[in-house]
Enzyme design. Structure first.
Site, short mmCIF file in Angstrom:
data_model
loop_
_atom_site.label_atom_id
_atom_site.label_comp_id
_atom_site.label_asym_id
_atom_site.label_seq_id
_atom_site.Cartn_x
_atom_site.Cartn_y
_atom_site.Cartn_z
N SER A 1 0.86 -1.24 -0.01
CA SER A 1 -0.14 0.10 -0.12
C SER A 1 0.75 1.22 0.08
O SER A 1 1.87 1.42 0.50
CB SER A 1 -0.78 -0.06 1.20
OG SER A 1 -1.45 1.34 1.48
N LYS B 1 1.97 -3.48 6.80
CA LYS B 1 2.12 -3.77 5.04
C LYS B 1 3.76 -3.70 5.05
O LYS B 1 4.33 -4.35 4.33
CB LYS B 1 1.39 -2.74 4.32
CG LYS B 1 -0.06 -3.06 4.38
CD LYS B 1 -0.38 -4.41 3.47
CE LYS B 1 -1.72 -4.49 3.28
NZ LYS B 1 -2.12 -6.04 2.59
N TYR C 1 -1.86 -0.02 10.22
CA TYR C 1 -2.15 -0.73 8.88
C TYR C 1 -0.98 -0.56 7.92
O TYR C 1 -0.30 -1.59 7.47
CB TYR C 1 -3.44 0.13 8.23
CG TYR C 1 -3.39 -0.39 6.65
CD1 TYR C 1 -3.74 -1.93 6.32
CD2 TYR C 1 -3.16 0.32 5.80
CE1 TYR C 1 -3.96 -2.31 5.13
CE2 TYR C 1 -3.44 0.18 4.66
CZ TYR C 1 -3.62 -1.27 4.36
OH TYR C 1 -3.99 -1.54 2.80
O1 LIG Z 1 -16.30 9.83 4.04
C1 LIG Z 1 -15.01 10.25 3.51
C2 LIG Z 1 -14.20 9.31 3.36
C3 LIG Z 1 -13.15 9.87 2.75
N1 LIG Z 1 -12.87 11.05 2.78
C4 LIG Z 1 -11.43 11.75 2.32
O2 LIG Z 1 -11.19 11.15 0.77
C5 LIG Z 1 -9.94 10.93 0.93
C6 LIG Z 1 -9.62 9.43 0.45
O3 LIG Z 1 -9.94 8.64 1.69
P1 LIG Z 1 -10.23 7.10 1.65
O4 LIG Z 1 -10.79 6.50 2.81
O5 LIG Z 1 -11.12 6.66 0.28
O6 LIG Z 1 -8.84 6.30 1.23
P2 LIG Z 1 -7.46 6.70 2.02
O7 LIG Z 1 -6.63 7.88 1.18
O8 LIG Z 1 -7.61 7.01 3.28
O9 LIG Z 1 -6.80 5.53 1.62
C7 LIG Z 1 -6.22 4.53 2.59
O10 LIG Z 1 -7.21 3.85 3.29
C8 LIG Z 1 -7.29 2.66 2.43
C9 LIG Z 1 -6.24 1.78 2.35
O11 LIG Z 1 -6.27 0.59 1.82
C10 LIG Z 1 -5.08 2.61 1.65
O12 LIG Z 1 -4.06 1.99 1.45
C11 LIG Z 1 -5.07 3.83 2.59
O13 LIG Z 1 -3.93 4.76 1.89
C12 LIG Z 1 -9.24 11.09 2.39
O14 LIG Z 1 -8.66 12.48 2.29
C13 LIG Z 1 -10.25 11.06 3.18
O15 LIG Z 1 -10.18 11.91 4.23
C14 LIG Z 1 -13.86 12.08 3.08
O16 LIG Z 1 -13.62 13.16 3.08
N2 LIG Z 1 -15.03 11.53 3.62
#
Ligand SMILES: O=c1ccn([C@@H]2O[C@H](COP(=O)(O)OP(=O)(O)O[C@H]3OC[C@@H](O)[C@H](O)[C@H]3O)[C@@H](O)[C@H]2O)c(=O)[nH]1
Length: 328
Positions: free
Chosen positions: A119, A147, A143
């Protein structure tokens, strides 16, 4: 008659099931090994299914001896950043002990090719963008740490024993099977694009946006979104690389482009015709402002080129699973 067979741990999960489908299309039989705690039995449709846990080394050895796979693709893991902070033991157990158990089973049965789901979370908050594979890995949550430990275990096993590996560091996996056979499902769903689609479809009242005050062009976090069908094809390419004697390597899987949350929401509005209702919240703990890959090494090493990872295709393929029609 299938040319070869691969054991796919976690093959009932989101990325694992898309990869199993592609393996079958490529003439490789996927033998799915999954404990179904987060996987979905109905997503296993392209080869044999064995219910089991990677922590059960004896069972793994029996399954490998029965099916004689050429390689293992190792998806099985716990994968929620927030949960890993609250319950690190679960993550060290499943992701570190589980991977150790799998590597020992490979060693004892002579399976000498492993493709591992790593990841971008192993990089933490990088000092420089884009992130290439030489960027220091300094994960900021359990997490990502588990990894990274698993990546180190693979490298150490490869140095000591007859084992070859490719570690694939995914950026933000998203989208769904372009033929509509598989979607994205997580329970609970925490990822941005599915939650935004749920909000657009009226299944949740609104999307919470975590932070509008980041040092990014529009204040929201920037991520490198990579379509699950492209991730699947990278696994097949990684297998071919190992099958023809290619060396041990860790590779970023991203597009090299970052998009902000607001850009993602704009595309969802354009493609589905539904605006995403949002409320702004404080920053989520542990979120780096911007993450995107230098994707050059995967291209040079595997010939990997994303085909489905533009935002429009991501939304077009994902939206139907949330009951949304897409504009032609
Ligand atoms: O409901 C939400 C979900 C996510 N987000 C934002 O959207 C962006 C993406 O968030 P995600 O939760 O989809 O993914 P992340 O970037 O946190 O990835 C992470 O989580 C999943 C793992 O498998 C990845 O390896 C890890 O990098 C972040 O900035 C997060 O704060 C929101 O603003 N609202």
């Amino acid at each position: 008659m299938v040319a070869s067979r691969i054991l796919v741990t976690g093959g009932a999960g989101y990325i694992g099931s898309h990869t199993a489908k592609l393996l079958r299309l490529e003439g490789i039989e996927p033998v799915v090994y999954d404990n179904l705690t987060t996987g979905n039995r109905s997503a296993v449709r392209w080869g044999p299914f064995v219910q089991g846990d990677i922590l059960d080394g004896r069972h793994l050895i029996e399954v490998i001896e029965a099916h004689q796979p050429d390689a293992v693709i190792h998806f099985a893991a716990s994968a929620y950043v927030g949960e890993s902070v609250a319950d690190p033991a679960k993550y060290y157990n499943n992701n570190v002990r589980g991977t150790l158990s799998l590597l020992d089973a490979c060693r004892q049965t002579g399976v000498d090719k492993v493709i591992f789901s790593s990841s971008c979370a192993t990089y933490g908050v990088p000092a420089v963008l884009p992130i290439d594979e030489a960027t220091p890995q300094a994960p900021i949550n359990p997490y990502g740490k588990t990894k990274l430990v698993a990546e180190h275990m693979l490298a150490d096993y490869a140095a000591a024993f007859a084992l070859n590996y490719v570690s694939l560091r995914y950026f933000n996996a998203c989208g769904a099977d372009p033929e509509g056979d598989l979607g994205e499902w997580h329970d609970p769903e925490t990822h941005l694009i599915p939650r935004a689609l749920m909000a657009a479809a009226g299944r949740i009242p609104h999307l919470e946006i975590f932070g509008e005050d980041y040092d990014t062009p529009d204040g929201t976090c920037v991520r490198d979104y990579i379509h699950v069908a492209d991730l699947a094809s990278a696994h097949v390419l990684a297998y071919r690389h190992l099958a023809k004697g290619g060396g041990n390597v860790a590779l970023n899987l991203g597009t090299g482009r970052g998009f902000s949350i607001k850009e993602v929401l704009r595309t969802i509005g354009e493609i589905t015709g539904h605006d995403v209702p949002v409320v702004f919240r404080r920053r989520r703990a542990g979120d780096p402002p911007a993450l995107y890959a230098d994707a050059g090494l995967a291209c040079r090493t595997l010939g990997f080129l994303p085909r489905y990872s533009d935002l429009e295709t991501i939304v077009r393929t994902a939206a139907p699973f949330f009951g949304l029609e897409v504009r032609s």
